[in-house]
Each structure stands twice: as structure tokens, then as C-alpha cells.
Design a protein around this motif. Sequence first.
Motif, PDB file in Angstrom:
ATOM      1  N   ASP A   1       5.913  -4.868   4.977  1.00 22.75           N
ATOM      2  CA  ASP A   1       5.533  -3.466   5.156  1.00 22.75           C
ATOM      3  C   ASP A   1       6.004  -2.993   6.534  1.00 22.75           C
ATOM      4  O   ASP A   1       6.200  -3.804   7.434  1.00 22.75           O
TER       5      ASP A   1
ATOM      6  N   ARG B   1      -6.993  -6.339  -3.035  1.00 23.77           N
ATOM      7  CA  ARG B   1      -6.317  -5.396  -3.931  1.00 23.77           C
ATOM      8  C   ARG B   1      -4.820  -5.465  -3.654  1.00 23.77           C
ATOM      9  O   ARG B   1      -4.407  -6.080  -2.685  1.00 23.77           O
TER      10      ARG B   1
ATOM     11  N   GLU C   1       3.193  -2.110  -0.892  1.00 27.12           N
ATOM     12  CA  GLU C   1       3.745  -3.382  -1.372  1.00 27.12           C
ATOM     13  C   GLU C   1       3.874  -3.405  -2.893  1.00 27.12           C
ATOM     14  O   GLU C   1       4.854  -3.936  -3.439  1.00 27.12           O
TER      15      GLU C   1
HETATM   16  N1  GLY Z   1       0.323  -1.859   3.131  1.00 26.85           N
HETATM   17  C1  GLY Z   1      -0.826  -2.452   3.678  1.00 26.85           C
HETATM   18  C2  GLY Z   1      -2.028  -2.302   2.854  1.00 26.85           C
HETATM   19  O1  GLY Z   1      -1.978  -1.941   1.702  1.00 26.85           O
HETATM   20  O2  GLY Z   1      -3.101  -2.617   3.357  1.00 26.85           O
END
Ligand code: GLY
Length: 423
Positions: free
Chosen positions: A212, A287, A292
Amino acid sequence: MKILIVGSGGREHAIAWKVAQSPKVEKIYCAPGNAGIAEYAECVDIGAMEFDKLAAFAKTEQIDLTVVGMDDPLVGGIVDVFEAQGLRVFGPRKNAAILEGSKAFSKDLMKKYQIPTAAYENFDDPQKALEYLETASMPIVLKADGLALGKGVLICNTLEEAKEGVKSIMMDKKFGSAGNQMVIEEFMTGREVSVLSFVDGKTIKIMTSAQDHKRALDGDQGLNTGGMGTFSPSPFYTEEVDAFCKAQIYQKTVDAMAAEGRSFKGIIFFGLMLTEKGPRVLEYNARFGDPEAQVVLPRMKNDIVDLFEACVDGTLDQIELEFEDNAAVCVVLASKGYPVQYEKGYEIRGLERFKDQKDRFVFHAGSKFSDGKIVTNGGRVLGVTALGKDLKEARANAYRAAEWVEFDNKYCRSDIGKAIDEA
Ligand code: GLY
Ligand code: AMP
């Protein structure tokens, strides 16, 4: 089957898109959903925290399985409410979602079961935290214990900054009750990798890796955001790293939760840092990651409904989870000014170009219908994902497709996935 998805972001759009490919599924609902999700699902005007209304809806519509995408309802106990009414639901119960809901809990769990993570102390008294800082070395990391929209982590370079941080989290309650407790931990350096997994209480199946980009501006400058883009797989997630995490982190976490009487069913998201001393857990989420999910799910070969069901039924050991040998990049198109202040309500044009594309997708994060048009309705508006044979190709494809859509104040980072050039 009839499936209900709870949530309204790009992650839930990616889940709905993947669920729609299952031959078992005849109807999808999403509460509350958004204008993009509406292509696959009937959007229902019930908020993600309205557990009783959601459960009543699931009963009336005879929903076969509810899939909860977001952290807040999971940490708040939506799964317990559904189960108490005999409804099938995918996600951890409240006593397991605490893995994400309390950083103090997750740090204590890792310490107790010797899962590698940064050294830390927990505090519920701001005076004690301030005293501790006097002897700590800088930089240092402060974390509000509870959910804080991904903003509850402060990296402090000086003692002054750290003291201000403790004040804002614990005394001024900048993140509300999330700051009743806090974690102060060692600052680590290294590459970050996100690894998502399916878990059925006993068995864990790891998905392909992703990375990310959390900061708002190019070169990882600017404020932390919910995520400005992702790529998958991460070239830094080597076989050696994978072997270490399999031995020291993944199964140990699942077993630790079971041993604590907090059997975890659902998605565990491991936020890892690859330090010089080896991989360390930065955080757990309960979750899929957002964004992502927007790069991992398009690469997944399996029918996702099979995985959801196997997690609920405890039969995950019978499934082989497989991913395509390709790559994906997701570029988030945001409203200029995000994450601080931004305008909404601008028409989004060009979405039709994505119709019937096999390797380019647009996942809506903040959009809604207005007078028959689709308009911007959030800081993060769209996530444009493209596949490619490798990351370079996926990246070029994603940036080309990001040009297909236009809206006023459109902003995106220009360096998503650029780190792969250094790999
Ligand atoms: N992209 C980081 C999260 O979903 O926490
Ligand atoms: P978290 O919500 O715990 O993932 O933290 C948000 C971000 O803060 C992470 O993605 C890291 O970039 C950074 N971070 C968290 N903990 C540490 C740490 N111990 N050392 C360095 N950076 C950290």
C-alpha cells in the motif's frame, strides 16, 4: 445463493465484483453500497452499524450469507448479532475482531505467544506515558489503542513532539475513546508489506502479497491517508520472508487466538515490516485491506464464495487457494485536498470505457447517483486497477486507464508501484 455485503467502499466493490463471478450466486445486496457497487448488487439504504436492521433485512430477504467488509461493524459485534439470530455470516466475532480493535490487546498477544513485533509498553495513564518518554530513545511511535480511521499512529522524532502526541491522544482525545489507552513502541525501519489471509478458526490460507502507499503525496510525502494505491505481488516478499512468516507469525497468530478462547474466523490482514532483523508485525486488521483487496482479488483464481463458506464451516483445509502468475496495480483517484478538506458532487465522466474490459477495472470508493449521473462523494473516489504480466506492465496499464475517467479536482499520486523499479 443470495449474498449481502456490508460496506460502501472500494474494497466492498472489489468483493461484490468477485462474488458476482460465482456461479452459485443468484442475487447480491450491498448495504449501504455506492454507485459502482450498484452494477453488481442491489444497494440497500441501511448503515453498516445498524445491526438489528441489517439482520432483519437478511431474514426477510432470506440471505444465505452476509459478508462484512468493514472494521467498525466487526469490532462492534455485528457477527454476534447475526449468529444469535441463526444467520450465516462471514467475519470474526467481537471477541476475535479485537485483534484489530485494540492495539494494546494485539501487542500483548504477540508478546505472550512470541510473535515478532516492535518492543512496546501499554499505558492507560497519560502521566505514566509522559514519564516513560523521558527515558525512551527517539524517534518513537505512539498508537491510540482503538479504531481511528487509520490515523491513530504518530511517529515522533523529538521528545517534545512525543509529549504533544501523548497529550493529543490521551488528554485532548483527538481520536475519541480510541485514545483511552495507548501503545508506545519502538520505531522500526524497512519495507512494508500487506499479507491477507482466510482463516477458519484453525486453518489459515495466505493470499498473495501486496503493498500500500499510505501517504497523500508522491515520494511518500504528505499526510497519512486510507491508502492512495497498491500493487501486488510485492517483489520484496521473497520465499525467505514467506518461510519466516509461516513459521513465526501466521499460524502462531491463529493458534494464539484459539488458545485465548477467541477463535478467529474471517480475514486476518498482517501489516508487516521487513526489518534488518527479519519480518515484524506492525499491526493486524480483521478484514480485507482497502485498497489491497482491489489488487489481490482480481488475481485470485478461486470462487471467493467457496472460501467464505469454508471459513464459516471450518473446512478451509480442504481448499487450495490459487492466484494468477501476473501482477496488478491500483491507482486511487482522489478529490484534491484529501485527506483534509475536499469538495464533493462533481460528475464522473468516462466510466463506460471500463465496460467489458478483462484486465482493467474501476472500483468506486466514494461515488453516488445524482440526477441520473454518477458524482464524486468522498475523498477517495475511484480505484483504477489494471493487470499485467508483471508489475511494470500492470503499472503502465493502470496509469493509462486512470486517464479514461475525469472529474473536477481529480488527484492521484504518480508513483504508485514505482518502488518495484528498485527491486
Ligand atoms: N490499506 C490499509 C488498510 O486497509 O488498513
Ligand atoms: P499501523 O496502523 O499500526 O499500521 O500504523 C500505520 C503506519 O505507521 C504503518 O503503516 C507504518 O508506516 C507506521 N508504523 C507503525 N508502527 C511503526 C513502527 N513501530 N515503526 C515505524 N513505523 C511504524
